[in-house]
Design a protein around this motif. Sequence first.
Motif, short mmCIF file in Angstrom:
data_model
loop_
_atom_site.label_atom_id
_atom_site.label_comp_id
_atom_site.label_asym_id
_atom_site.label_seq_id
_atom_site.Cartn_x
_atom_site.Cartn_y
_atom_site.Cartn_z
N HIS A 31 0.80 -1.21 0.00
CA HIS A 31 0.00 0.00 0.00
C HIS A 31 0.84 1.27 0.00
O HIS A 31 0.31 2.37 0.17
N GLY A 32 2.16 1.13 -0.16
CA GLY A 32 3.02 2.30 -0.28
C GLY A 32 3.26 3.04 1.01
O GLY A 32 3.63 4.21 0.99
N GLN A 33 3.07 2.39 2.15
CA GLN A 33 3.30 3.04 3.43
C GLN A 33 4.71 2.70 3.92
O GLN A 33 5.39 1.85 3.37
N GLU A 34 5.10 3.40 4.98
CA GLU A 34 6.40 3.14 5.60
C GLU A 34 6.36 1.76 6.26
O GLU A 34 5.47 1.48 7.06
N PRO A 35 7.31 0.86 5.94
CA PRO A 35 7.30 -0.47 6.56
C PRO A 35 7.66 -0.39 8.04
O PRO A 35 8.36 0.54 8.45
N PRO A 36 7.17 -1.32 8.84
CA PRO A 36 7.48 -1.30 10.27
C PRO A 36 8.96 -1.58 10.51
O PRO A 36 9.65 -2.16 9.67
N ALA A 37 9.43 -1.17 11.66
CA ALA A 37 10.83 -1.40 12.03
C ALA A 37 11.06 -2.90 12.16
O ALA A 37 10.18 -3.65 12.59
N PRO A 38 12.25 -3.37 11.80
CA PRO A 38 12.54 -4.80 11.93
C PRO A 38 12.51 -5.24 13.39
O PRO A 38 12.83 -4.46 14.28
N ILE A 39 12.12 -6.48 13.58
CA ILE A 39 12.12 -7.05 14.93
C ILE A 39 13.08 -8.22 14.95
O ILE A 39 13.35 -8.85 13.94
N SER A 40 13.60 -8.49 16.12
CA SER A 40 14.48 -9.65 16.25
C SER A 40 13.62 -10.89 16.48
O SER A 40 12.42 -10.80 16.75
N PHE A 41 14.25 -12.03 16.39
CA PHE A 41 13.51 -13.27 16.61
C PHE A 41 13.02 -13.34 18.05
O PHE A 41 11.89 -13.73 18.31
N PHE A 42 13.89 -12.97 18.98
CA PHE A 42 13.51 -12.98 20.39
C PHE A 42 13.06 -11.60 20.82
O PHE A 42 13.70 -10.61 20.49
N PRO A 43 11.96 -11.50 21.57
CA PRO A 43 11.49 -10.20 22.05
C PRO A 43 12.52 -9.53 22.95
O PRO A 43 13.31 -10.19 23.62
#
Length: 62
Positions: A31-43
Amino acid sequence: MELVNILLTALLLLLLRKLVWCLRWLWRYYHGQEPPAPISFFPRRSGETFRGHLPKDEDEEE
């Protein structure tokens, strides 16, 4: 056997968390929006520990 079930359940929850993030990323990208920040595998883990072991580039040095 119960310990194995608990570990597999925890692994499943971590994988589901990553899957939800991937679906959000795809939705926002489509949809052309800003992608979310990457997350690590473990919280609550950042990539700082890993990045600390990488050699620095000349433009990254302070």
